[in-house]
Design an enzyme around this catalytic site. Structure first.
Site, PDB file in Angstrom:
ATOM      1  N   PRO A 247     -21.497 -24.594  -6.949  1.00 19.79           N
ATOM      2  CA  PRO A 247     -20.739 -24.488  -8.197  1.00 19.79           C
ATOM      3  C   PRO A 247     -19.282 -24.927  -8.068  1.00 19.79           C
ATOM      4  O   PRO A 247     -18.670 -24.807  -7.008  1.00 19.79           O
ATOM      5  CB  PRO A 247     -20.840 -22.996  -8.537  1.00 19.79           C
ATOM      6  CG  PRO A 247     -22.070 -22.530  -7.865  1.00 19.79           C
ATOM      7  CD  PRO A 247     -22.156 -23.326  -6.595  1.00 19.79           C
ATOM      8  N   CYS A 248     -18.738 -25.386  -9.182  1.00 19.06           N
ATOM      9  CA  CYS A 248     -17.377 -25.920  -9.214  1.00 19.06           C
ATOM     10  C   CYS A 248     -16.355 -24.931  -8.665  1.00 19.06           C
ATOM     11  O   CYS A 248     -15.467 -25.299  -7.893  1.00 19.06           O
ATOM     12  CB  CYS A 248     -17.022 -26.291 -10.656  1.00 19.06           C
ATOM     13  SG  CYS A 248     -15.309 -26.791 -10.918  1.00 19.06           S
TER      14      CYS A 248
END
Length: 269
Positions: free
Chosen positions: A140-141
């Site tokens: 995830p970012c």
């Protein structure tokens, strides 16, 4: 100005929209951008949406997250980067000519400078991360701040992604207001974590923060928008005015929305 070309900037502030509509609007603004102009769009999402980077693999964990949260939408962005839950956050999109700042990397730095300036106007001690370039499969970012991204006390506050579309740069990203991405870290395990171990993304490196966590409250939307606009104006200069999408932009966005709403695009990797 730091050597950039002064632009005539337009500010668009939108009501919350579904993921495909938001991505279609950003894409249309970049594709139809006129020379000498820039656009700053500020917006939200409804429903809450999980977005994937253009080249990011859709893991079993992400599919499981969506199964557990049927209220979430899902969309794939035209830009790179990694997965984000868009919920109780502010998303910005900046569109400017490729050569306005000297290229993509230079524009990335300048846009992040503008974000930092806007946040400091709210009393946030924001700065820039010193990190590494992260591949699409990194998780995830908000798992880790890439080099130059916006952090507060070493904790990531804004995640951004970029693409070149025609002669324009599109960069957009999420400023976390309240939602801290915890559902994404809990429900979307990776094959390996970023410390080289196995068994989940929530091990050891959960480092994002939120504006509410920093300030103790979330400023009103109008104040947030004004602060970010002020940061961009201070860094980029040029002329600034509020406006709307043109009829041509809206027509193209409506066509592109079909693409961004299609299963073929969203689940292509």
């Amino acid at each position: 100005m730091n050597g950039s070309t002064p632009l005539a900037w337009r500010v668009l502030v939108d009501e919350p929209l579904p993921g495909p509509a938001n991505m279609a609007r950003d894409h249309a603004l970049a594709e139809l951008a006129r020379p000498g102009t820039g656009t700053l769009r500020l917006y939200r999402w409804s429903p809450a949406t999980l977005s994937f980077g253009r080249n990011e693999p859709v893991t079993v964990g992400y599919r499981e997250l969506l199964r557990r949260h049927p209220e979430f939408g899902a969309v794939r962005r035209p830009t790179g980067g990694r997965a984000v839950i868009h919920d109780r956050e502010l998303t910005y999109a900046a569109v400017l000519p490729v050569g306005a700042c000297g290229g993509l990397r230079a524009a990335y730095r300048r846009i992040n400078e503008a974000l930092v300036a806007g946040l400091r106007g709210l009393g946030v001690g924001a700065g820039h991360a010193r990190g590494r370039a992260l591949p699409p499969e990194s998780g995830p970012c908000f798992m880790e701040a890439a080099d130059g991204e916006v952090v507060v006390g070493g904790r990531k506050l804004v995640g951004s992604a970029q693409a070149r579309i025609g002669g324009s740069i599109l960069q957009h990203g999420s400023l976390l207001l309240v939602a801290d991405q915890r559902a994404l870290f809990t429900d979307a395990p990776a094959k390996t974590d970023l410390n080289g171990g196995h068994g989940g993304m929530n091990r050891g490196r959960f480092r994002p923060t939120t504006l509410a966590g920093v300030l103790g409250e979330v400023p009103a939307w109008d104040r947030l928008a004004a602060a970010l606009c002020g940061g961009f104006e201070a860094v980029f200069g040029g002329s600034w005015s509020h406006g709307e999408m043109s009829r041509r932009e809206a027509t193209l966005a409506a066509k592109l929305e079909m693409r961004y709403g299609s299963r073929e695009w969203t689940w292509r990797r």
